[in-house]
Design an enzyme around this catalytic site. Structure first.
Site, PDB file in Angstrom:
ATOM      1  N   TRP A 321     -41.872  -9.948-103.426  1.00 24.12           N
ATOM      2  CA  TRP A 321     -42.989 -10.253-104.731  1.00 24.12           C
ATOM      3  C   TRP A 321     -43.607 -11.498-104.659  1.00 24.12           C
ATOM      4  O   TRP A 321     -44.602 -11.407-105.090  1.00 24.12           O
ATOM      5  CB  TRP A 321     -42.154  -9.778-106.070  1.00 24.12           C
ATOM      6  CG  TRP A 321     -43.030  -9.950-107.292  1.00 24.12           C
ATOM      7  CD1 TRP A 321     -43.800  -8.954-107.873  1.00 24.12           C
ATOM      8  CD2 TRP A 321     -43.230 -10.952-107.862  1.00 24.12           C
ATOM      9  NE1 TRP A 321     -44.541  -9.493-108.797  1.00 24.12           N
ATOM     10  CE2 TRP A 321     -44.230 -10.855-109.078  1.00 24.12           C
ATOM     11  CE3 TRP A 321     -42.661 -12.315-107.912  1.00 24.12           C
ATOM     12  CZ2 TRP A 321     -44.730 -11.678-109.812  1.00 24.12           C
ATOM     13  CZ3 TRP A 321     -43.244 -13.350-108.906  1.00 24.12           C
ATOM     14  CH2 TRP A 321     -44.154 -12.925-109.922  1.00 24.12           C
ATOM     15  N   HIS A 322     -42.750 -12.591-104.248  1.00 23.74           N
ATOM     16  CA  HIS A 322     -43.385 -13.724-104.318  1.00 23.74           C
ATOM     17  C   HIS A 322     -44.567 -13.982-103.560  1.00 23.74           C
ATOM     18  O   HIS A 322     -45.419 -15.023-103.759  1.00 23.74           O
ATOM     19  CB  HIS A 322     -42.276 -14.967-104.461  1.00 23.74           C
ATOM     20  CG  HIS A 322     -41.459 -15.014-105.458  1.00 23.74           C
ATOM     21  ND1 HIS A 322     -40.304 -14.279-106.144  1.00 23.74           N
ATOM     22  CD2 HIS A 322     -41.852 -16.093-106.405  1.00 23.74           C
ATOM     23  CE1 HIS A 322     -39.791 -14.435-107.163  1.00 23.74           C
ATOM     24  NE2 HIS A 322     -40.560 -15.651-107.755  1.00 23.74           N
ATOM     25  N   GLY A 323     -44.249 -13.740-102.126  1.00 25.16           N
ATOM     26  CA  GLY A 323     -45.395 -14.094-101.192  1.00 25.16           C
ATOM     27  C   GLY A 323     -45.025 -13.120 -99.862  1.00 25.16           C
ATOM     28  O   GLY A 323     -43.997 -12.634 -99.877  1.00 25.16           O
TER      29      GLY A 323
END
Lengths: 483, 81
Positions: A321-323
């Protein structure tokens, strides 16, 4: 128009003035227009995607509610979530998957000719997609009714204070607040302004003052081990100051309109374990992952090792989700392993603490746990901040090399700071810690402040504002704004 | 087996505690065996034993022996039998 700008402050001041003048039945128009205008100033090309996602979720929600059978509701909910994830997947993960497949094909000697696509990540898509998913799942679970008022629903999707980097809110909490007639309340406005000022303080005096030092370390072709250790710990402080400042400004801005957003942080760097850390860091994402990923994965699992698998999967999703990069996947995996290892060794660690009599000095034991947790979290952030997996492993190796922690090397690494920058950083870092100490000992620093004399309040506010104006520096945007 | 015995059996299986434990004093995060991971295995045992679905919202509300009984009563389990 970013949060850290005069334009934003003027924009908010004008909006607040209009909000309390405009009759309640028209306020949604004002908030919605302001939200779209705010988004357009940052990313006008993705306004259509925001509009399509909003309309799709709105219609799907009503369709889910109209179904009589649970099975049909589920089918529609799954279809809706799938489409939303596809939107996110195309923009955020296409090239990640494509590059990974190409690399794998290269290793296997297969022919793979799907070219790299020049795709720009739409601003805030990760945040509003998660809000949309929670809306559809909550509807399916019968926790709320489908919103029929398209205007209010659109504000839930695009409310400008929390659109870009959260907190990730649930419809059940936010929609009733939009619909309630908010009357001008001095306490709300005063609190909102203080939170905004505090956000500016942390962003311009801590996060953006550290940003050049951190960037210098991680852009060097051959940094020393001590520079990596110092740079990573400074990055930890920068990331917290940056993201919590963004949340402070979001919470403060929303409160000016009488809207209460979820607190996103509870001093995460004072966590005594990794489990505790995730109860304190990015709380709105942690609870989202708990409610929509972890708990469903745990259903029917009666063995501890089965729960461990659910933990690892949840942290992998958190990482991705973060990257869209393998370094983020590894970062998530590391936290999953921390959490599982921490649980599996809990009793042995308690026995060890008892053996060395640490249990007789609980305060010392607590601070050892805090320092250990901070180091574990900082180490994982080597993967968060590095540009590639290879670089991350190189930096991680330097981080755990004992010689990297030698005092002489660390003193040498401190030369990243000029003397003036170092003194200014230390001063304002101490000020943040005084605030956090009050939070820990008095419950709420804001309540504590409200109980002081007017003179003390004015002095503290003047200190915050003058510090920002004189010593504050600002870079472009927030780190989490890029997710 | 009555419902209270069934409830205690779920604790024994889910948390791996002894049969003569003082169940009434058990609390999430206080009782050594009842940590956040044990909580999830306990939930699975309860769902299976009473054929109910415990929602995520209620999972966080359930934090003592007694609050679990109250929750199951809300879900239609009759402890009077």
């Amino acid at each position: 128009m970013t949060f850290i700008s005069i334009e934003f402050l003027l924009f908010v001041a004008l909006l607040v003035a209009m909000y309390y003048v405009v009759p309640h039945r028209f306020r949604w128009v004002l908030l919605l227009a302001a939200s779209y205008l705010f988004y357009a100033t940052l990313s006008i090309q993705f306004i259509p995607l925001l509009l399509v996602s909003t309309a799709f979720t709105y219609v799907t929600g009503i369709l889910i509610e109209r179904q009589d059978e649970k099975r049909q509701k589920k089918r529609l909910m799954v279809m809706g979530v799938f489409v939303l994830v596809m939107f996110l997947g195309w923009f955020k993960y296409f090239n990640f998957v494509n590059d990974s497949l190409r690399a794998m094909a290269g290793l296997m000697g297969w022919n793979y000719d799907i070219p790299y696509q020049d795709i720009v990540l739409p601003l805030a898509i990760s945040f509003y997609t998660f809000q949309a998913i929670s809306y559809l799942v909550d509807l399916y679970r019968g926790k709320l009714k489908a919103e029929r008022h398209y205007g209010y629903f659109s504000i839930y999707f695009a409310f400008f204070p929390q659109l870009v980097a959260g907190p990730i809110e649930r419809a059940k909490k936010l929609l009733p607040q939009f619909k309630a007639e908010q009357r001008f309340d001095y306490e709300h406005v005063s609190y909102g302004m203080k939170r905004i000022a505090w956000g500016f303080f942390k962003k311009t005096l801590i996060a953006d003052r550290l940003a050049p030092m951190v960037a210098t370390v991680f852009s060097r072709p051959d940094p020393t081990g001590s520079e990596i250790v110092l740079g990573t710990m400074l990055f930890s402080i920068q990331l917290y100051a940056d993201f919590s400042a963004c949340s402070d400004i979001a919470i403060g801005t929303a409160r000016l309109f009488g809207i209460k957003l979820t607190e996103n942080f509870r001093q995460p760097h004072f966590a005594v374990s990794i489990a505790d850390f995730w109860n304190r860091w990015h709380i709105s994402l942690s609870t989202w992952l708990r409610d929509y990923i972890f708990i469903p994965l745990c259903k029917g699992k009666k063995k501890r090792h089965q729960i461990y698998v659910a933990i690892i999967i949840t942290f992998l999703i958190s990482g991705i989700w973060h990257g869209a990069a393998w370094s983020f996947v590894l970062w998530g995996l590391i936290h999953g392993i921390y959490r599982v290892f921490g649980d599996a060794t809990k009793h042995h660690r308690e026995q060890l603490a008892s053996f060395v009599r640490l249990d007789r000095t609980p305060e010392l034991h607590k601070w050892i746990n805090i320092a250990t947790t901070f180091q574990l979290v900082s180490f994982s952030r080597v993967f968060f901040v590095s540009d590639s997996v290879a670089q991350a492993f190189h930096h991680a190796r330097l981080y755990v090399t004992p010689s990297s922690w030698a005092p002489t090397g660390m003193l040498h690494a401190l030369e990243l700071f000029s003397l003036l920058d170092f003194v200014v950083f230390l001063f304002f870092f101490t000020a943040v810690h005084v605030f956090q100490y009050i939070e820990r000992t008095k419950g709420s620093a804001w309540d504590w402040l409200a109980g002081r004399s007017t003179l003390a309040n004015v002095a503290i506010q003047l200190f915050v504002i003058v510090s920002v104006l004189v010593f504050g520096v600002s870079s472009e945007g927030f780190i989490y704004g890029g997710f | 087996m009555n419902k209270i015995e069934l409830y205690k059996t779920a604790f024994i299986n889910g948390l791996d505690v002894v049969a003569d434990a003082t169940f009434e004093e058990m609390q999430l995060g206080v009782t050594k065996e009842w940590d956040s991971i044990g909580h999830m295995t306990l939930i699975a045992e309860l769902e299976d034993a009473f054929d109910v679905y415990i929602d995520s919202e209620w999972i966080t509300e359930f934090n003592t022996y007694q609050s679990g009984i109250d929750l199951l009563k809300r879900l239609g389990v009759d402890f009077g039998q």
